[in-house]
Design a protein around this motif. Structure first.
Motif, PDB file in Angstrom:
ATOM      1  N   GLY A  87      14.486   0.412   9.661  1.00  0.00           N
ATOM      2  CA  GLY A  87      13.287   0.864  10.358  1.00  0.00           C
ATOM      3  C   GLY A  87      12.831   2.226   9.916  1.00  0.00           C
ATOM      4  O   GLY A  87      13.081   2.652   8.785  1.00  0.00           O
ATOM      5  N   VAL A  88      12.189   2.964  10.826  1.00  0.00           N
ATOM      6  CA  VAL A  88      11.541   4.217  10.451  1.00  0.00           C
ATOM      7  C   VAL A  88      12.545   5.338  10.187  1.00  0.00           C
ATOM      8  O   VAL A  88      12.179   6.349   9.582  1.00  0.00           O
ATOM      9  CB  VAL A  88      10.535   4.668  11.529  1.00  0.00           C
ATOM     10  CG1 VAL A  88       9.493   3.580  11.785  1.00  0.00           C
ATOM     11  CG2 VAL A  88      11.218   5.057  12.816  1.00  0.00           C
ATOM     12  N   PHE A 105       6.963   0.386  13.841  1.00  0.00           N
ATOM     13  CA  PHE A 105       5.924   0.674  12.867  1.00  0.00           C
ATOM     14  C   PHE A 105       4.545   0.648  13.508  1.00  0.00           C
ATOM     15  O   PHE A 105       4.206  -0.275  14.268  1.00  0.00           O
ATOM     16  CB  PHE A 105       5.978  -0.336  11.713  1.00  0.00           C
ATOM     17  CG  PHE A 105       7.243  -0.255  10.921  1.00  0.00           C
ATOM     18  CD1 PHE A 105       7.597   0.905  10.269  1.00  0.00           C
ATOM     19  CD2 PHE A 105       8.082  -1.355  10.826  1.00  0.00           C
ATOM     20  CE1 PHE A 105       8.767   0.982   9.535  1.00  0.00           C
ATOM     21  CE2 PHE A 105       9.253  -1.299  10.104  1.00  0.00           C
ATOM     22  CZ  PHE A 105       9.599  -0.118   9.451  1.00  0.00           C
ATOM     23  N   LYS A 106       3.731   1.661  13.185  1.00  0.00           N
ATOM     24  CA  LYS A 106       2.342   1.671  13.638  1.00  0.00           C
ATOM     25  C   LYS A 106       1.549   0.577  12.933  1.00  0.00           C
ATOM     26  O   LYS A 106       0.628  -0.007  13.508  1.00  0.00           O
ATOM     27  CB  LYS A 106       1.733   3.044  13.369  1.00  0.00           C
ATOM     28  CG  LYS A 106       2.287   4.147  14.243  1.00  0.00           C
ATOM     29  CD  LYS A 106       1.687   5.497  13.912  1.00  0.00           C
ATOM     30  CE  LYS A 106       2.258   6.078  12.634  1.00  0.00           C
ATOM     31  NZ  LYS A 106       1.843   7.485  12.415  1.00  0.00           N
ATOM     32  N   ILE A 136       6.777   3.625   5.322  1.00  0.00           N
ATOM     33  CA  ILE A 136       5.775   2.762   5.953  1.00  0.00           C
ATOM     34  C   ILE A 136       5.135   3.505   7.118  1.00  0.00           C
ATOM     35  O   ILE A 136       3.915   3.452   7.326  1.00  0.00           O
ATOM     36  CB  ILE A 136       6.412   1.441   6.425  1.00  0.00           C
ATOM     37  CG1 ILE A 136       6.886   0.619   5.221  1.00  0.00           C
ATOM     38  CG2 ILE A 136       5.429   0.636   7.275  1.00  0.00           C
ATOM     39  CD1 ILE A 136       7.613  -0.653   5.605  1.00  0.00           C
ATOM     40  N   GLN A 137       5.961   4.224   7.861  1.00  0.00           N
ATOM     41  CA  GLN A 137       5.476   4.982   9.015  1.00  0.00           C
ATOM     42  C   GLN A 137       4.794   6.277   8.573  1.00  0.00           C
ATOM     43  O   GLN A 137       3.700   6.611   9.028  1.00  0.00           O
ATOM     44  CB  GLN A 137       6.645   5.305   9.940  1.00  0.00           C
ATOM     45  CG  GLN A 137       6.245   5.864  11.287  1.00  0.00           C
ATOM     46  CD  GLN A 137       5.814   4.764  12.245  1.00  0.00           C
ATOM     47  OE1 GLN A 137       5.242   3.763  11.832  1.00  0.00           O
ATOM     48  NE2 GLN A 137       6.085   4.951  13.516  1.00  0.00           N
ATOM     49  N   LYS A 170       1.387  -0.307   3.764  1.00  0.00           N
ATOM     50  CA  LYS A 170       1.575  -1.703   4.140  1.00  0.00           C
ATOM     51  C   LYS A 170       2.025  -2.473   2.902  1.00  0.00           C
ATOM     52  O   LYS A 170       1.220  -3.127   2.231  1.00  0.00           O
ATOM     53  CB  LYS A 170       0.288  -2.297   4.715  1.00  0.00           C
ATOM     54  CG  LYS A 170       0.516  -3.622   5.448  1.00  0.00           C
ATOM     55  CD  LYS A 170      -0.717  -4.026   6.228  1.00  0.00           C
ATOM     56  CE  LYS A 170      -0.446  -5.293   7.041  1.00  0.00           C
ATOM     57  NZ  LYS A 170      -1.622  -5.694   7.855  1.00  0.00           N
TER      58      LYS A 170
END
Length: 384
Positions: free
Chosen positions: A285-286, A335-336, A293-294, A299
């Motif tokens: 993840g972030v 993720f936004k 990605i964050q 994308k």
């Protein structure tokens, strides 16, 4: 499944990675042939010396692939990066291109590793550099530029304005050092004209300084596509060559690509651990290899994969939009950017995040105990 740390394993495909490992942990996948292809294209197209920006991806698998393709010069920003390159490649040439350096790092870079090239953007840094490393060096004065449409504006932190840059070049020359000029238009810059405009600024500063210039380092920032089209790399090379010729810049040109060499050559393989309707919880993840990605709102392309009866294949069916959460207990680990994946995806399936070679494994933390240390190589030029 108990985690296996597979440091040197090589596979023929992503499917084979899943079939052989059935990993319940994230896997960082390196495609050496893709890395070599991107490096050779840059080496043949750029009109000068190519430095790989080590900070972009310092993994030894990546570094070795780029070296095998012909990269011999490295943009290093810290003593550990300098040490790593020197340990891996005896004939490599490192450049200490961080504008702010500790005295201890400078002492080791100069006395232990024999570096000759150092970036500064302030008179106090020039004083420090000369005090520790002496003046039998190349002082590379970094100038501030407009970042245009770049995702990351590096001149908001580093770079001397015109008058200060002229003074730095003059003072370095007066002290007996050789001089060079550098700039950086910003990371993930989709606008080739940003390089032309920065070269115009550099040419004027060089003219005003009136000192010999060893080279002009035009930095990095060369982009790759994350959903939105970017110009081909040849468009950037064409603009740079025309600007060099029109401005009469006779000194050698250097560049510091990172993303353009490494992004396409790596993927992150993460497993879905829980699905809650339109929310997927995965094991990276972030805070891990997917941080950019964050940070950059990227994308990257992705695909969903499933293991059935010992064989790996794509998850089929119509797609829908999913929100993706990382593995930590932190509510910020989401993720936004949302992603389109097959509606049938569920626990135990994998998501391959492609084009993740830049600012990924080198940026991850071990927050909450989650950390990706399984790195494998996958053969081929298509990343299948």
């Amino acid at each position: 499944m108990v985690k296996l740390v597979v440091k040197e394993a090589r596979f023929s495909s992503v499917a084979e990675v899943i079939e052989r490992l059935n990993p319940s942990y994230p896997v960082f996948m390196v495609f050496p042939e893709i890395l070599k292809d991107r490096a050779r294209a840059f080496l043949s197209g750029f009109p000068g010396t190519v430095l790989y920006a080590v900070k972009c991806n310092p993994d030894p698998h990546v570094l070795r692939a780029l070296y095998e393709a012909g990269i011999r010069h490295f943009d290093t920003a810290s003593l550990p990066e300098i040490a790593k390159i020197n340990e891996l490649f005896a004939d490599a040439h490192c450049y200490f291109n961080h504008p702010v350096k500790s005295r201890g790092a400078l002492e080791s870079a100069s006395d232990v590793y024999g570096l000759e090239d150092y970036v500064v953007d302030h008179m106090a840094e020039l004083d420090k550099l000369c005090d520790v490393a002496g003046t039998d060096i190349i002082v590379e004065v970094r100038i501030a530029t407009e970042h245009g449409r770049a995702v990351y504006d590096l001149s908001s932190k580093f770079g001397a304005r015109s008058g200060d840059a002229v003074a730095l070049l003059g003072e370095a020359n007066r002290r007996g050092a050789r001089t060079a000029v550098a700039f950086h238009v910003g990371s993930q810059c989709p606008d080739p004209d940003a390089y032309r405009l920065a070269m115009i600024d550099a040419a004027e500063i060089i003219r005003q300084a009136g000192v010999p210039i060893e080279y002009l380092d035009i930095g990095g920032g060369f982009p790759v596509e994350y959903g939105s089209p970017v110009p081909p790399m040849t468009a950037f090379f064409d603009v740079i060559i025309r600007a060099r010729d029109e401005l009469g810049l006779s000194m050698p040109l250097y560049a510091e690509p990172g993303r353009a060499l490494s992004a396409d050559g790596c993927s992150v393989l993460a497993q879905v651990q829980l699905r809650k309707d339109g929310d997927l919880y995965i094991n990276d993840g972030v805070y891990g290899c997917l941080a950019e990605i964050q940070l950059g709102g990227q994308k990257p392309p992705l695909r969903a994969l499933r293991l059935a009866n010992g064989k790996c294949g794509p998850v089929s069916g119509a797609t829908r939009t999913f929100r993706i959460f990382g593995p930590t207990c932190d509510s910020l680990d989401v993720f936004k950017v949302q992603f389109e994946l097959p509606d049938g995806i569920g626990e135990g399936d994998w998501i391959e995040f492609r084009r993740m070679g830049a600012y990924s494994i080198g940026m991850q933390t071990a927050f909450n105990g989650f950390f990706t240390d399984t790195v494998v190589e996958v053969a081929g030029l298509n990343g299948a």
